[in-house]
Design an enzyme around this catalytic site. Sequence first.
Site, mmCIF file in Angstrom:
data_model
loop_
_atom_site.group_PDB
_atom_site.id
_atom_site.type_symbol
_atom_site.label_atom_id
_atom_site.label_comp_id
_atom_site.label_asym_id
_atom_site.label_seq_id
_atom_site.Cartn_x
_atom_site.Cartn_y
_atom_site.Cartn_z
ATOM 1 N N ARG A 97 29.201 45.406 -32.469
ATOM 2 C CA ARG A 97 28.233 44.500 -31.421
ATOM 3 C C ARG A 97 29.240 44.058 -30.409
ATOM 4 N NH1 ARG A 97 24.632 46.533 -33.588
ATOM 5 N NH2 ARG A 97 22.811 45.513 -34.664
ATOM 6 N N HIS A 109 24.778 52.157 -26.496
ATOM 7 C CA HIS A 109 24.215 51.528 -28.014
ATOM 8 C C HIS A 109 23.564 52.783 -28.486
ATOM 9 C CE1 HIS A 109 23.324 48.010 -30.593
ATOM 10 N NE2 HIS A 109 23.545 49.032 -31.569
ATOM 11 N N GLU A 164 24.351 43.158 -23.034
ATOM 12 C CA GLU A 164 23.972 44.470 -23.109
ATOM 13 C C GLU A 164 22.522 44.523 -22.833
ATOM 14 O OE1 GLU A 164 25.161 46.482 -26.946
ATOM 15 O OE2 GLU A 164 23.171 47.051 -27.164
ATOM 16 N N ILE A 175 30.229 52.480 -42.757
ATOM 17 C CA ILE A 175 30.414 53.401 -41.340
ATOM 18 C C ILE A 175 31.925 53.377 -41.676
ATOM 19 C CG2 ILE A 175 29.829 53.421 -39.139
ATOM 20 C CD1 ILE A 175 27.135 51.634 -39.626
HETATM 21 C C1 DGY Z 1 22.110 49.031 -35.990
HETATM 22 O O1 DGY Z 1 21.524 49.744 -36.887
HETATM 23 O O2 DGY Z 1 22.470 48.084 -36.261
HETATM 24 C C2 DGY Z 1 22.503 49.951 -34.767
HETATM 25 O O3 DGY Z 1 23.627 49.227 -34.152
HETATM 26 C C3 DGY Z 1 21.438 49.881 -34.008
HETATM 27 O O4 DGY Z 1 21.124 48.557 -33.538
#
Ligand code: DGY
Length: 327
Positions: free
Chosen positions: A239, A287, A268, A160
């Site tokens: 996170r 999120h 959260e 990512i």
């Molecule tokens: C993940 O896939 O870890 C995203 O943050 C959704 O929880």
Amino acid sequence: MKKLGKIVMTGKPMPEADAWIRERCEVVSWDELGVMPRPLLLEWLADADGLMSVGGQPVKVDAELLAHAPKLRVIAQSSVGYDNVDVAACTASGVPFGNTPGVLTEATADLTYLLVLSAARRLKESVAIVQEGRWTPTSPIPLGVDLFGKTLGMVGLGQIGSAVARRAMASGMNVIYHNRHRRSPQEENGAVYVGFAELLAQADFIVVLVPLNEDSRGLFGAAEFAKMKKTAFFINAARGAIVKTEELYAAVREGVIAGCALDVTDPEPIPADHPLLQLPNVFVTPHIGSATLETRNRMAMLAAENLILGLEKKPLKTCVNADINYR
Ligand code: DGY
């Protein structure tokens, strides 16, 4: 079709995956709002063959849960992150655990880059002007900052992170990164490796995309914000607990950094009256990194496939603890 066993679902998967699982398994599912209560989960797991972990707040998987599930052959979860799962306990119990890497990369990178843009262009303040009827021909408008020529500091250059770096380069940004291990030149793709302290000092936008674990918990606090430029923006799409929320609040309020944009928070969900949300230069989304129709379908189907493969005692497509001694 002969059913492969009983499975517990902790929430509602996407409809296609739900139907696919129900064709193949006997299902008990938590269909209420809110996180499935732990005592009920443990009760249902007593004779379950599989666990499908779904929902925004995934259930905690630990040695206690595994001890209550003597027949369990597989745990599948539709997320890439798995900080809620004690993988060592799964391995010790001979239970494969599958997550869903890869399929959410581009959607999550899009949302992360949206956070970068939102911070740079003061989107929250601009939208508020329109929404609150303060937009007049002469009203002052918030001036943002350019991305072109600025430096993006990626903390974590995994799949990512690399996809975010590509987007930043398309905007004409310089990309530096810090990662536990330096990436190969091909993986770096033009991003420059630097030490953590150097990244904090040089970046105009700091983007966090590392998994939550004991090394990353509380990685960002007052000391780290103090090392950043006063004009820097902090972006977290990983996170919430990677950041000490109260210290982030103080850093933004006192102008130690220019602002932040977050897709994850600690706690959260974050309560609407939390002081952090009252600051104009704090932009928060709930999120939603992977929350597109196509991506959530792909995640749910991959988790469903992992579930069925586990019930059939075959290797999962994407297994976190692939080299286990199966139960
Ligand atoms: C993940 O896939 O870890 C995203 O943050 C959704 O929880």
